[in-house]
Design an enzyme around this catalytic site. Structure first.
Site, PDB file in Angstrom:
ATOM      1  N   ASP A  13       0.818  -1.224   0.000  1.00  0.00           N
ATOM      2  CA  ASP A  13       0.000   0.000   0.000  1.00  0.00           C
ATOM      3  C   ASP A  13       0.849   1.270   0.000  1.00  0.00           C
ATOM      4  O   ASP A  13       0.441   2.297   0.537  1.00  0.00           O
ATOM      5  CB  ASP A  13      -0.950   0.044   1.211  1.00  0.00           C
ATOM      6  CG  ASP A  13      -1.791  -1.210   1.326  1.00  0.00           C
ATOM      7  OD1 ASP A  13      -2.302  -1.647   0.282  1.00  0.00           O
ATOM      8  OD2 ASP A  13      -1.927  -1.741   2.437  1.00  0.00           O
ATOM      9  N   GLY A  15       1.650   3.060  -2.534  1.00  0.00           N
ATOM     10  CA  GLY A  15       1.304   4.001  -3.612  1.00  0.00           C
ATOM     11  C   GLY A  15       2.033   3.650  -4.901  1.00  0.00           C
ATOM     12  O   GLY A  15       2.303   4.528  -5.722  1.00  0.00           O
ATOM     13  N   LYS A  16       2.321   2.358  -5.087  1.00  0.00           N
ATOM     14  CA  LYS A  16       3.045   1.929  -6.295  1.00  0.00           C
ATOM     15  C   LYS A  16       2.242   2.226  -7.559  1.00  0.00           C
ATOM     16  O   LYS A  16       2.795   2.534  -8.596  1.00  0.00           O
ATOM     17  CB  LYS A  16       3.318   0.414  -6.238  1.00  0.00           C
ATOM     18  CG  LYS A  16       4.247   0.012  -5.124  1.00  0.00           C
ATOM     19  CD  LYS A  16       4.416  -1.487  -5.058  1.00  0.00           C
ATOM     20  CE  LYS A  16       3.185  -2.221  -4.588  1.00  0.00           C
ATOM     21  NZ  LYS A  16       2.767  -1.974  -3.210  1.00  0.00           N
ATOM     22  N   ASN A  38      -5.334  -9.620  -4.262  1.00  0.00           N
ATOM     23  CA  ASN A  38      -5.124  -9.137  -2.889  1.00  0.00           C
ATOM     24  C   ASN A  38      -4.615  -7.696  -2.952  1.00  0.00           C
ATOM     25  O   ASN A  38      -4.712  -6.952  -1.990  1.00  0.00           O
ATOM     26  CB  ASN A  38      -4.134 -10.037  -2.117  1.00  0.00           C
ATOM     27  CG  ASN A  38      -2.878 -10.377  -2.897  1.00  0.00           C
ATOM     28  OD1 ASN A  38      -2.788 -10.123  -4.090  1.00  0.00           O
ATOM     29  ND2 ASN A  38      -1.907 -10.973  -2.227  1.00  0.00           N
ATOM     30  N   GLY A  40      -4.490  -3.770  -4.632  1.00  0.00           N
ATOM     31  CA  GLY A  40      -5.506  -2.863  -5.140  1.00  0.00           C
ATOM     32  C   GLY A  40      -4.879  -1.497  -5.265  1.00  0.00           C
ATOM     33  O   GLY A  40      -4.102  -1.104  -4.405  1.00  0.00           O
ATOM     34  N   HIS A  41      -5.123  -0.828  -6.357  1.00  0.00           N
ATOM     35  CA  HIS A  41      -4.650   0.551  -6.393  1.00  0.00           C
ATOM     36  C   HIS A  41      -5.678   1.454  -7.032  1.00  0.00           C
ATOM     37  O   HIS A  41      -6.472   1.048  -7.864  1.00  0.00           O
ATOM     38  CB  HIS A  41      -3.264   0.687  -7.026  1.00  0.00           C
ATOM     39  CG  HIS A  41      -3.127   0.001  -8.334  1.00  0.00           C
ATOM     40  ND1 HIS A  41      -2.520  -1.216  -8.472  1.00  0.00           N
ATOM     41  CD2 HIS A  41      -3.534   0.365  -9.551  1.00  0.00           C
ATOM     42  CE1 HIS A  41      -2.553  -1.575  -9.719  1.00  0.00           C
ATOM     43  NE2 HIS A  41      -3.157  -0.641 -10.403  1.00  0.00           N
ATOM     44  N   THR A 128      -6.392 -11.370   2.877  1.00  0.00           N
ATOM     45  CA  THR A 128      -7.470 -10.667   2.183  1.00  0.00           C
ATOM     46  C   THR A 128      -8.603 -11.638   1.822  1.00  0.00           C
ATOM     47  O   THR A 128      -9.622 -11.224   1.286  1.00  0.00           O
ATOM     48  CB  THR A 128      -6.947 -10.013   0.892  1.00  0.00           C
ATOM     49  OG1 THR A 128      -6.393 -11.049   0.076  1.00  0.00           O
ATOM     50  CG2 THR A 128      -5.875  -8.985   1.182  1.00  0.00           C
ATOM     51  N   GLN A 223       2.004  -5.782  -3.287  1.00  0.00           N
ATOM     52  CA  GLN A 223       2.351  -5.896  -1.860  1.00  0.00           C
ATOM     53  C   GLN A 223       3.704  -5.210  -1.610  1.00  0.00           C
ATOM     54  O   GLN A 223       4.028  -4.272  -2.311  1.00  0.00           O
ATOM     55  CB  GLN A 223       2.361  -7.356  -1.391  1.00  0.00           C
ATOM     56  CG  GLN A 223       0.988  -8.007  -1.334  1.00  0.00           C
ATOM     57  CD  GLN A 223       0.517  -8.516  -2.675  1.00  0.00           C
ATOM     58  OE1 GLN A 223       1.236  -9.201  -3.371  1.00  0.00           O
ATOM     59  NE2 GLN A 223      -0.694  -8.181  -3.039  1.00  0.00           N
ATOM     60  N   THR A 238       2.491 -12.467   2.592  1.00  0.00           N
ATOM     61  CA  THR A 238       1.679 -13.013   1.517  1.00  0.00           C
ATOM     62  C   THR A 238       2.375 -14.273   0.994  1.00  0.00           C
ATOM     63  O   THR A 238       3.440 -14.649   1.495  1.00  0.00           O
ATOM     64  CB  THR A 238       1.421 -11.959   0.425  1.00  0.00           C
ATOM     65  OG1 THR A 238       0.407 -12.451  -0.448  1.00  0.00           O
ATOM     66  CG2 THR A 238       2.682 -11.609  -0.373  1.00  0.00           C
ATOM     67  N   THR A 299      -8.705  -3.037  -1.065  1.00  0.00           N
ATOM     68  CA  THR A 299      -9.268  -4.351  -1.344  1.00  0.00           C
ATOM     69  C   THR A 299     -10.291  -4.771  -0.298  1.00  0.00           C
ATOM     70  O   THR A 299     -11.347  -5.283  -0.618  1.00  0.00           O
ATOM     71  CB  THR A 299      -8.125  -5.387  -1.443  1.00  0.00           C
ATOM     72  OG1 THR A 299      -7.246  -4.968  -2.471  1.00  0.00           O
ATOM     73  CG2 THR A 299      -8.644  -6.774  -1.765  1.00  0.00           C
ATOM     74  N   GLY A 415       0.238  14.617  -2.940  1.00  0.00           N
ATOM     75  CA  GLY A 415      -1.227  14.612  -3.069  1.00  0.00           C
ATOM     76  C   GLY A 415      -1.637  13.467  -3.965  1.00  0.00           C
ATOM     77  O   GLY A 415      -0.793  12.848  -4.608  1.00  0.00           O
TER      78      GLY A 415
END
Ligand code: IMP
Length: 442
Positions: A13, A15-16, A38, A40-41, A128, A223, A238, A299, A415
């Site tokens: 998480d 911010g990839k 698993n 989500g972006h 997840t 991940q 994971t 997710t 931002g």
């Protein structure tokens, strides 16, 4: 040439997706190499919000090749829904290709994931529940079903049967679940296969040809390093290898195809699910950062655990991935937090201190973080586009990260919008000029 890996440097998480989206403008190919839905972006483009779990974010650019590599586990229902969702919004998906060798998440994988967590009770991993672990387990046990199997009904049925048989005992509580009926499952997956057939391809070959032609290929990890099944905080990890080395295996290229590795880290730390987290904050401060950073899972919607930036964990990520650049995201979420803390070393049992990430899980579980305090800032950062635009305290914060870690900070997120980013100059050869986002292909 060149190949660039974008890898999570923390517990996921980071911010990839936004970084890949930014880079995808210049890249020709984006390929995901592990994980499944698993991940989500969320991409914000011209005020429109796009949420993806499987499809690489480059899909919003016309003509980009967006590949799902052999190392990814694909839930055919989820990918079919994502494709349909893009079509509804008028976005062309012809650039999407899925490796014929990617393994499939089947209904029994989801049920087993669920059952496994229930069985573990308080010791649960906090997965997840998307079936990721059981799917990778079947892959290793050579009981997996792959994308290419969707195209042949006889093989599909045989393989589902072979995979289901050894699980009958564990699946007994779900015996009446219509999803587990062999015939119905084969039919349903055959139908999904028909819909997905145009997307099934030899993705490794596409990557080889692109690299040979001198195109920029981005290997997108899901991940993060500390969730890696080999190097993360096992067993609270994971079931795949998010680390950069896995880009080779999960996409089908040799190590010499990777030229750069950018690690993405938030300006603080988050984690979802159970497991050790030495720099964790449990105070009202954590709530403030969670709110400011919108730290709720894409997710599962779960609130993320919050902690100070952890330099011990980041140094570990630098070594494991061979990072050549660091992207610091969500610096803006720290506005108003004064003073700020940064974890510089761990204190284990008996006050033994650790500069490096301890290999022994009992130590990591009990470790607390030694925190260095820095003055915070109170100004909004969202208009900053260069380091000079930042308040001096924010510059000092970034300088401390760069100095202590010895890897250049290439980009800083201020931002959610794709233009809300600072280019430090260190990654200019790969980061495009921030231009207005191209209109998605309609
Ligand atoms: P699984 O990947 O669903 O098996 O979950 C294993 C662990 O990884 C759990 O702690 C999850 O919360 C965590 N995890 C899996 N995917 C992500 C992700 O994309 N971001 C952050 N944590 C994740």
């Amino acid at each position: 040439m060149p190949g660039l890996v974008v890898v999570g440097a923390q517990w996921g998480d980071e911010g990839k997706g936004k970084v890949t989206d930014l880079l995808a403008e210049r890249a020709d190919v984006v390929i995901r190499y592990q994980g499944g839905n698993n991940a989500g972006h969320t991409i914000v483009r011209d005020g429109e919000v796009f949420k993806f779990h499987l499809i690489p974010s480059g899909i919003l650019y016309p003509g980009k090749l967006c590949l799902i590599g052999n190392g990814v586990v694909v839930d055919p229902k989820v990918i079919t829904d994502e494709i349909a969702g893009l079509h509804t919004r008028g976005i062309d998906t012809s650039g999407l290709k899925i490796s014929a060798n990617a393994h499939l998440i089947m209904p029994y994988h989801r049920l087993l994931d669920h059952a496994g967590e229930l069985r573990l009770g308080e010791q649960q991993i906090g997965t997840t529940r998307r079936g990721i672990g059981p799917c990778y387990a079947d892959k290793a046990a050579r009981l997996g079903i792959r994308m290419q199997d969707l195209l042949d009904e006889k093989i599909l049925k045989q393989k589902i049967y072979a995979a289901l048989e050894p699980k009958r005992l564990v699946l007994r509580p779900y015996a009446k679940d219509p999803e587990l009926d062999l015939h119905a499952m084969t039919e349903e997956y055959r139908t999904l296969g028909h819909r997905l057939e145009p997307y099934i391809a030899d993705t490794a070959r596409i990557v080889w040809d692109s690299l040979d032609a001198g195109r920029l290929v981005i290997f997108e990890g899901a991940q993060g390093t500390l969730l890696d099944i080999d190097h993360g905080t096992y067993p609270f990890v994971t079931s795949s290898n998010p680390v950069a080395g896995a880009a080779c295996v999960g996409a089908g290229v040799g190590p010499r195809s990777i030229d750069e590795v950018w690690g993405v880290a938030k300006a603080y730390t988050t984690r979802v699910g159970s497991g050790p987290f030495p720099s964790e904050l449990e105070s009202e401060l954590a709530d403030r950062i969670r709110e400011a950073g919108g730290e709720f899972g894409t997710t599962t919607g779960r609130p993320r655990r919050i902690g100070w930036l952890d330099l011990v964990a980041l140094r570990y990520a630098i070594r494991l991935n061979g990072l050549t650049g660091l992207v610091i995201t969500k610096l803006d979420a720290l506005t108003g937090i004064d003073p700020l803390g940064v974890a510089v070393r761990y204190l284990g049992p008996d006050q033994v201190s650790f500069d490096d990430f301890p290999y022994h899980q009992s130590i990591v579980h009990k470790a607390t973080a030694e925190i260095v305090e820095l003055p915070g800032w109170h100004e909004s950062l969202s208009d900053a586009r260069s380091l000079e635009d930042l308040p001096p305290q924010a510059r000092d914060y970034l300088e401390l990260i760069g100095d202590r870690l010895g890897v250049p900070v290439v980009l800083v997120g201020v931002g959610p919008g794709r233009d809300e980013v600072i280019r430090t100059g260190a990654g200019d050869h790969l980061v495009p000029e921030v231009a207005p986002a191209p209109v998605p292909q309609r």
